[in-house]
Design an enzyme around this catalytic site. Structure first.
Site, PDB file in Angstrom:
ATOM      1  CG  HIS A   1      -0.381  -0.224   2.498  1.00 57.58           C
ATOM      2  ND1 HIS A   1      -0.356   0.736   3.457  1.00 57.58           N
ATOM      3  CD2 HIS A   1       0.260  -1.292   3.019  1.00 57.58           C
ATOM      4  CE1 HIS A   1       0.262   0.273   4.519  1.00 57.58           C
ATOM      5  NE2 HIS A   1       0.639  -0.952   4.292  1.00 57.58           N
ATOM      6  CB  ALA A   2       0.079   4.858   0.100  1.00 58.40           C
TER       7      ALA A   2
END
Lengths: 544, 85
Positions: B15-16
């Site tokens: 994820h980010a």
């Protein structure tokens, strides 16, 4: 009077005037340019400005919501520097001879589209991040500065949705609540709102947006998720009363938040927080604790039906350290046995569990379990400032045995090229009379002592903590206990170690002055008591 | 050239935040580092492309390191993956 129903993401009540949050019109026109060089220069300049703004937002977020939550803005800065994103923009400026703003807007749409079309909802939500950074760059090109706080009084901010950077940039002194038509409770914005302690409601729907207007009176109830527009007198009075009660409670908090723990005559002390689960970290930050003085690791074991793996533990420790960084986090190793038991440990029934196989005794009897926890702790240590403390110590040889196991763990990690911090503080709990009495021998071995007053009281006064019939014999202010603490403090300081208190007595403000005079370096209390103890410290004058 | 596989264990996948960290680390090496999932290959230093791969928990990715100090780069990426993903 109209009621709108959404979802409350932070429980609190606000009554006041509405201010509708409108973005500057980022309407971007396509303009053909003869010379693309000035456009490329404009792009670079705007990007630099945008990154500088994000740096400021990051710093603000770091202070207000902690490192883990602030990191999204670091990601935003990196997104602005992303090669593919930049190539797409510059190629468009050059290839189509268009203005920079237009190229940024189109590229934003393309990348947002890529994220929106992904099949997981988390990545879909990242489309908003791309739009957010792109709008910021365009705003920088247009020379419009980010000054949102135009009102003189506190208002309820209403918006269709808020980007994380917009949420953090809002001047907290001017915002009493924010309510949005869209948004999800897992969005970064909702998370930030919770951490900023601002009452917030999301998902109020399109209808609400068309009815809301600047200057209207509204009630935002973050508990129920209800927004009442143009409330009648009765509702208004009801909510004002609710609000008054709440604000009285918060007054003390606001008065003392950010203040130093210093006595009238200038003596300082650390006030840390005790937590029993990773979920309490929000409360630690809200109450402005200087760090975590006692992280009870038992919950990792008690909530499970089998031993937690190294990986599971590592993740939790890492999260705690990252969320608190650069503040210190002291994790106490497994303190199980006696009244806290998990079936899978398969412990024998004991006549005197308080005097039995518990805490460090259990860990040293089952080093294979202990080493799993130590490995997870060492691995996590690179993510913040870690202290490890060991419970129920009674002798020098126990500490030697523990340190030998720590050395083994370090060696194994070295052999596998796994990183760990060289600056982990190792300490022991002083919670048996034995440990206090030989604190001169123990102090040279460790970085710190932490006094566990609950057990120290039970063992010193021979009083079972769980037996209400002997309450009157169990004097927690007993001179014997205070002498043991004072003795430990002297021996700690004589050997260059520091000493804290993490038991219930630390929050007993009738003893704060006594502890200050003993030279206690740190008091660790439940998050809710941090400011109460700070208040007591600030009212103490040791020169008298 | 050094190639190795890694299976993601983190519940959220790449994820980010980890993508940002991975890109940062990949940038710090002078090697050309790519990540492959299925048919798609992207530069490890490219944040958005990395996020666009949509790597989830249980997915196996292939890391390829080319040029520069390959050993150091491969080792660095490997230990990052093991500790974070």
């Amino acid at each position: 009077m109209v009621r709108y129903k959404g979802k409350g993401v932070y429980g609190a009540v606000a009554v006041g005037k509405v201010s509708v949050f409108r973005r500057r019109d980022v309407e971007v026109k396509r303009v053909r340019v003869e010379d693309t060089e000035p456009e490329l220069a404009r792009l670079e300049e705007a990007k630099e400005k945008a990154v500088a703004q994000l740096k400021q937002i990051y710093e603000k977020a770091l202070k207000e919501v902690g490192e883990a939550n602030a990191r999204i803005f670091e990601i935003h800065m990196m997104m602005i520097e992303d090669d593919d994103y930049n190539e797409a923009i510059t190629e468009m400026i050059r290839g189509q001879s268009v203005n920079a703003a237009y190229a940024v807007a189109v590229t934003a749409d393309n990348f947002a589209e890529m994220f929106s079309s992904m099949d997981d909802s988390y990545m879909q939500a990242r489309a908003a991040d791309v739009r957010d950074i792109s709008n910021r760059i365009i705003a920088c090109m247009n020379g419009s500065e980010n000054n949102r706080s135009v009102c003189d009084e506190k208002v309820i901010i209403c918006a269709d949705d808020l980007a994380p950077s917009e949420t953090v940039s809002l001047d907290k002194d001017k915002v009493m609540a924010f309510v949005t038509a869209h948004g999800s409770s897992n969005s970064h914005t909702a998370i930030l709102a919770r951490n900023m302690n601002i009452p917030a409601i999301i998902g109020l729907g399109e209808e609400f947006l068309t009815q809301i207007r600047d200057g209207a009176t509204a009630v935002a109830d973050g508990f129920t998720g209800e927004l009442i527009l143009d409330p009648d007198e009765k509702i208004l009075a009801e909510y004002r009363q609710k609000q008054k009660e709440e604000s009285e409670k918060k007054a003390l908090l606001h008065e003392l938040k950010g203040k130093e723990n210093v006595t009238v005559d200038g003596k300082r002390i650390g006030i840390f927080a005790n937590i029993g689960s990773i979920d309490n970290i929000g409360a630690v930050l809200v109450n402005d604790a200087g760090g975590i003085g006692l992280f009870r690791s038992e919950f990792l074991y008690l909530e499970k039906s089998d031993y937690p793996t190294e990986e599971e533990q590592f993740k939790i420790y890492k999260r705690a350290l990252e969320s608190m960084a650069p503040k210190k986090v002291i994790i106490r190793t497994l303190d199980i046995g006696a009244d806290k038991k998990a079936d899978y440990f398969d412990l024998h029934k004991e006549e005197n569990p308080a005097l039995g196989l518990r805490a460090i005794r259990l860990c040293l009897s089952r080093p294979e379990i202990f080493k799993v926890q130590l490995r997870a702790l060492y691995r996590a240590s690179v993510y913040g400032r870690l202290g490890i403390m060991f419970p129920m110590i009674t002798s020098v040889s126990e500490v030697e045995e523990i340190f030998a196991l720590c050395a083994q763990v370090r060696k194994e990690l070295d052999a596998n090229n796994v990183e760990y911090s060289e600056n982990i503080e190792l300490g022991i709990m002083i919670e048996t009379p034995a440990a206090a009495l030989i604190s001169d021998k123990l102090a040279p071995m460790v970085d710190f002592f932490s006094v566990g007053t609950n057990d120290l009281t039970q063992y010193t006064l021979a009083c079972d903590r769980q037996n209400p019939d002997i309450d009157r014999f169990c004097d927690t202010h007993h001179e014997a206990i205070l002498r043991l603490i004072e003795m430990s403090a002297k021996n700690a300081h004589a050997n260059g170690a520091w000493i804290g208190i993490c038991g219930e007595l630390a929050a007993d403000t009738s003893l704060t002055e006594t502890f200050l005079r003993m030279g206690i370096d740190e008091l660790s209390v439940s998050p809710a008591f941090v400011l109460k103890v700070r208040d007591a410290v600030r009212k103490t004058d040791l020169s008298k | 050239m050094i190639t190795f596989d890694y299976t993601i264990r983190d519940e959220l996948g790449i994820h980010a935040r980890p993508a940002g960290m991975l890109a940062k680390i990949a940038k710090s090496f002078d090697s050309d580092i790519t990540i492959t999932k299925g048919e798609k290959t992207v530069g490890a230093a490219k944040l958005m492309a990395l996020m666009g791969l949509g790597v989830k928990c249980g997915d196996t990715i292939t890391v390829t390191v080319n040029g520069g100090n390959e050993d150091a780069a491969a080792e660095g990426i490997k230990s990052f993956l093991e500790n974070n993903l």
